[in-house]
Scaffold this motif. Structure first.
Motif, PDB file in Angstrom:
ATOM      1  N   LYS A 499       0.858  -1.178   0.000  1.00  0.00           N
ATOM      2  CA  LYS A 499       0.000   0.000   0.000  1.00  0.00           C
ATOM      3  C   LYS A 499       0.900   1.235   0.000  1.00  0.00           C
ATOM      4  O   LYS A 499       1.790   1.347   0.849  1.00  0.00           O
ATOM      5  CB  LYS A 499      -0.909   0.001   1.224  1.00  0.00           C
ATOM      6  CG  LYS A 499      -1.898  -1.159   1.258  1.00  0.00           C
ATOM      7  CD  LYS A 499      -2.812  -1.067   2.448  1.00  0.00           C
ATOM      8  CE  LYS A 499      -3.771  -2.255   2.499  1.00  0.00           C
ATOM      9  NZ  LYS A 499      -4.641  -2.313   1.312  1.00  0.00           N
ATOM     10  N   PRO A 500       0.704   2.156  -0.932  1.00  0.00           N
ATOM     11  CA  PRO A 500       1.562   3.346  -0.961  1.00  0.00           C
ATOM     12  C   PRO A 500       1.503   4.096   0.354  1.00  0.00           C
ATOM     13  O   PRO A 500       0.419   4.395   0.872  1.00  0.00           O
ATOM     14  CB  PRO A 500       0.969   4.175  -2.106  1.00  0.00           C
ATOM     15  CG  PRO A 500       0.207   3.201  -2.943  1.00  0.00           C
ATOM     16  CD  PRO A 500      -0.309   2.168  -1.991  1.00  0.00           C
ATOM     17  N   GLY A 501       2.676   4.385   0.921  1.00  0.00           N
ATOM     18  CA  GLY A 501       2.733   5.003   2.232  1.00  0.00           C
ATOM     19  C   GLY A 501       3.366   6.379   2.206  1.00  0.00           C
ATOM     20  O   GLY A 501       3.880   6.848   1.185  1.00  0.00           O
ATOM     21  N   ILE A 502       3.379   7.014   3.354  1.00  0.00           N
ATOM     22  CA  ILE A 502       3.945   8.346   3.525  1.00  0.00           C
ATOM     23  C   ILE A 502       5.462   8.251   3.632  1.00  0.00           C
ATOM     24  O   ILE A 502       6.006   7.238   4.067  1.00  0.00           O
ATOM     25  CB  ILE A 502       3.333   9.026   4.774  1.00  0.00           C
ATOM     26  CG1 ILE A 502       3.745  10.493   4.862  1.00  0.00           C
ATOM     27  CG2 ILE A 502       3.702   8.278   6.037  1.00  0.00           C
ATOM     28  CD1 ILE A 502       3.020  11.255   5.968  1.00  0.00           C
ATOM     29  N   GLY A 503       6.147   9.307   3.238  1.00  0.00           N
ATOM     30  CA  GLY A 503       7.604   9.312   3.210  1.00  0.00           C
ATOM     31  C   GLY A 503       8.228   9.714   4.540  1.00  0.00           C
ATOM     32  O   GLY A 503       7.619   9.602   5.609  1.00  0.00           O
ATOM     33  N   SER A 504       9.457  10.196   4.474  1.00  0.00           N
ATOM     34  CA  SER A 504      10.239  10.524   5.671  1.00  0.00           C
ATOM     35  C   SER A 504       9.506  11.539   6.546  1.00  0.00           C
ATOM     36  O   SER A 504       8.838  12.447   6.049  1.00  0.00           O
ATOM     37  CB  SER A 504      11.594  11.105   5.269  1.00  0.00           C
ATOM     38  OG  SER A 504      12.321  10.200   4.488  1.00  0.00           O
ATOM     39  N   LEU A 505       9.684  11.383   7.847  1.00  0.00           N
ATOM     40  CA  LEU A 505       9.052  12.307   8.785  1.00  0.00           C
ATOM     41  C   LEU A 505       9.728  12.213  10.143  1.00  0.00           C
ATOM     42  O   LEU A 505      10.534  11.323  10.402  1.00  0.00           O
ATOM     43  CB  LEU A 505       7.556  12.021   8.915  1.00  0.00           C
ATOM     44  CG  LEU A 505       7.133  10.605   9.317  1.00  0.00           C
ATOM     45  CD1 LEU A 505       7.148  10.389  10.824  1.00  0.00           C
ATOM     46  CD2 LEU A 505       5.736  10.292   8.786  1.00  0.00           C
ATOM     47  N   VAL A 506       9.358  13.152  11.012  1.00  0.00           N
ATOM     48  CA  VAL A 506       9.788  13.143  12.407  1.00  0.00           C
ATOM     49  C   VAL A 506       8.544  12.961  13.274  1.00  0.00           C
ATOM     50  O   VAL A 506       7.555  13.698  13.113  1.00  0.00           O
ATOM     51  CB  VAL A 506      10.512  14.442  12.788  1.00  0.00           C
ATOM     52  CG1 VAL A 506      10.796  14.481  14.284  1.00  0.00           C
ATOM     53  CG2 VAL A 506      11.804  14.583  11.997  1.00  0.00           C
ATOM     54  N   TYR A 507       8.598  11.983  14.178  1.00  0.00           N
ATOM     55  CA  TYR A 507       7.483  11.720  15.101  1.00  0.00           C
ATOM     56  C   TYR A 507       7.839  12.265  16.472  1.00  0.00           C
ATOM     57  O   TYR A 507       8.916  11.968  17.017  1.00  0.00           O
ATOM     58  CB  TYR A 507       7.218  10.218  15.170  1.00  0.00           C
ATOM     59  CG  TYR A 507       6.210   9.811  16.230  1.00  0.00           C
ATOM     60  CD1 TYR A 507       4.843  10.032  16.034  1.00  0.00           C
ATOM     61  CD2 TYR A 507       6.623   9.226  17.421  1.00  0.00           C
ATOM     62  CE1 TYR A 507       3.916   9.659  16.997  1.00  0.00           C
ATOM     63  CE2 TYR A 507       5.706   8.854  18.395  1.00  0.00           C
ATOM     64  CZ  TYR A 507       4.353   9.074  18.181  1.00  0.00           C
ATOM     65  OH  TYR A 507       3.443   8.707  19.144  1.00  0.00           O
ATOM     66  N   THR A 508       6.945  13.064  17.033  1.00  0.00           N
ATOM     67  CA  THR A 508       7.194  13.676  18.344  1.00  0.00           C
ATOM     68  C   THR A 508       6.057  13.394  19.320  1.00  0.00           C
ATOM     69  O   THR A 508       5.891  14.108  20.313  1.00  0.00           O
ATOM     70  CB  THR A 508       7.380  15.200  18.205  1.00  0.00           C
ATOM     71  OG1 THR A 508       6.217  15.761  17.570  1.00  0.00           O
ATOM     72  CG2 THR A 508       8.617  15.532  17.389  1.00  0.00           C
ATOM     73  N   GLY A 509       5.290  12.352  19.059  1.00  0.00           N
ATOM     74  CA  GLY A 509       4.075  12.116  19.826  1.00  0.00           C
ATOM     75  C   GLY A 509       4.259  11.405  21.143  1.00  0.00           C
ATOM     76  O   GLY A 509       3.303  11.256  21.905  1.00  0.00           O
ATOM     77  N   GLY A 510       5.448  10.938  21.436  1.00  0.00           N
ATOM     78  CA  GLY A 510       5.647  10.235  22.689  1.00  0.00           C
ATOM     79  C   GLY A 510       5.090   8.831  22.661  1.00  0.00           C
ATOM     80  O   GLY A 510       4.720   8.298  21.608  1.00  0.00           O
TER      81      GLY A 510
END
Length: 513
Positions: A499-510
């Protein structure tokens, strides 16, 4: 008006990242592991980059021709916290990878902060690649901060799904973030990562890194490298029988770094020599802009059309591109009459240089081994594969094609791609050929090797109502035959609906709640 900058996103919810799976259990476990490894501390952020599957356009990105990949949900994540010791501490959630640490020396003279020993195979080298290119982006003005890092990956290694690109993109992003860069454009991150694997001696193109960085949920990407890097997302047509891409891992390991001298890098050298011979034959000057500092087949095409047709650089327009690529394929057939290959002496003669000059210009840049240089097959594949990409894109953008006809035509282009990769580029293997044959006979419209090849994965275009039929055929006729006793969990990992997914990112949600 300048174009709006597309920045790597920062997210605080896992639902923004994963569309088809609940990752809360995985992330909670990783937060606990980080605390166990690093004295009860919590990570300050998580950098994340996905793997990719290439639908069509294989081994042409390093010749600067466009490709059609998409990011997948399988990814590499790095939990990161700064330390005050100037030390990079790396721990992998997979216990088979030993923890590693290295101290970065001070850097007040613009020198690299770490060195990479290519003769030693270690997973830390991939992190160092990302660290080095990120440090160059920072301006080499100061030593990067120390980092405590926990790495976890769900992209199977050496499978043709760009686990190394996902790792390096995540490492570069982690280094930037830890050093105070809270905004980095996707284009800048992709460009950093594209050159990074050259620190390991692999002269790859930019498809893997671009797909990993620019990935968009529910979209594939049309990635162009010239006149400039451009990633255009698009959706597949909505039909009553939705298209599905099934990834099947042959379970044949294909480590492009360790086999580069006879596989990946040799192909890079061969297409470079082919481009220079074409330029010599037609008395045109081509840019020396390949990964090894020589000409490319795209460069020859541009120079030829400028000299003989008075044409401008190709801007990506599909109809004009098809005309030019068909002409290039015809030139390859007329110039490279020794279809079984060229010795070093014969290649040097075609270039009008000595064998010593051939070694200096092409064979000394990266170690390669060969008996004959397969110039005809490599060059013909590149031009014809680039042509197939344009035909594939044309079909996807044509609203008038009936769904069943669309499936068949797209599938046929994928099948042609596999046959070219097998016969002209010699980067398939018997196991991949067998997987593709079984899938086609049980309902796949098109099946092909994806990634560098020489093992790894294949991708299959299947109508959603026949996916289980294809999977069952592969399980019964390939996996249980070649790997008796294979576990159900291993089969689940080997056969993945992409399934086509989202690319690079930064997660800060804890920690997920």
């Amino acid at each position: 008006m300048s174009a709006e900058v597309d920045f790597v996103p920062e997210v605080s919810s896992l639902s923004e990242v994963y569309a088809s799976s609940d990752q809360s259990v995985r992330y909670t476990k990783l937060f606990d592991q980080f605390a166990d490894y690093y004295n009860g501390r919590s990570p300050e952020f998580i950098s994340r980059s996905p793997g990719r599957v290439n639908l069509i356009g294989e081994h042409i990105d390093y010749c600067y021709f466009s490709v059609l990949p998409m990011a997948i949900e399988q990814d590499v994540v790095m939990l990161v916290s700064q330390n005050d010791l100037g030390t990079i501490n790396l721990v992998n959630s997979d216990a088979k990878f030993e923890p590693e640490s290295f101290v970065m020396p001070g850097t007040d003279n613009g020198q690299d902060v770490v060195s990479i020993d290519r003769t030693v195979t270690t997973w830390a080298n991939y992190f160092k690649c990302g660290l080095l290119v990120a440090h160059q982006y920072l301006g080499n003005k100061r030593r990067p901060v120390g980092m405590d890092v926990l790495v976890d990956g769900t992209v199977p290694p050496a499978a043709g799904l760009s686990s190394s690109a996902a790792f390096i993109c995540a490492a570069a992003l982690a280094t930037l973030r830890a050093n105070g860069v809270t905004k980095v454009s996707k284009e800048e991150l992709a460009r950093m990562a594209i050159v990074s694997e050259r620190h390991l001696g692999v002269y790859s193109g930019g498809m893997d890194q671009s797909a990993s960085v620019f990935g968009k949920r529910d979209h594939a990407l049309y990635v162009q490298f010239q006149p400039k890097l451009k990633c255009t997302p698009f959706k597949f047509p909505d039909t009553d029988r939705p298209l599905t891409f099934l990834i099947a891992n042959s379970l044949v390991t294909a480590n492009k770094h360790e086999t580069a001298p006879v596989n990946y890098n040799l192909r890079v050298v061969e297409v470079s020599i082919a481009a220079e011979i074409l330029a010599h034959k037609y008395s045109v000057v081509i840019p020396q802009d390949s990964g090894i500092g020589t000409g490319t087949l795209r460069g020859f095409m541009e120079a030829y059309y400028k000299e003989y047709e008075g044409a401008l650089l190709w801007d990506g327009e599909v109809a004009e591109g098809r005309t030019r690529l068909e002409k290039m394929a015809a030139l390859v057939r007329s110039v490279f009459v020794q279809t079984e290959g060229y010795t070093a002496v014969e290649a040097a003669t075609e270039l009008g240089i000595t064998v010593d000059e051939l070694h200096e210009r092409f064979l000394s840049k990266t170690p390669v081994r060969f008996e004959k240089l397969q110039l005809y097959g490599r060059a013909l594949h590149v031009y014809e594969e680039a042509l197939r990409v344009l035909r594939y894109l044309t079909l996807l953008l044509d609203p008038c094609v009936d769904p069943e006809g669309l499936f068949h035509e797209l599938g046929e282009l994928m099948n042609q791609s596999h046959e070219s990769l097998r016969g002209l580029y010699n980067c398939s293997c018997p196991e991949l050929d067998e997987v593709c044959a079984i899938a086609r006979s049980s309902g796949s419209y098109g099946s092909r090797v994806t990634g560098a090849g020489f093992g790894g994965c294949s991708v299959h275009l299947v109508a959603s109502d026949r996916v289980q039929e294809v999977k069952n055929a592969l399980i019964d006729n390939y996996y249980r035959v070649r790997f008796p006793g294979i576990s159900d969990s291993a089969l689940e990992d080997a056969l993945v609906i992409s399934k086509p997914g989202i690319g690079s990112l930064v997660y800060t949600g804890g920690v997920p709640m």
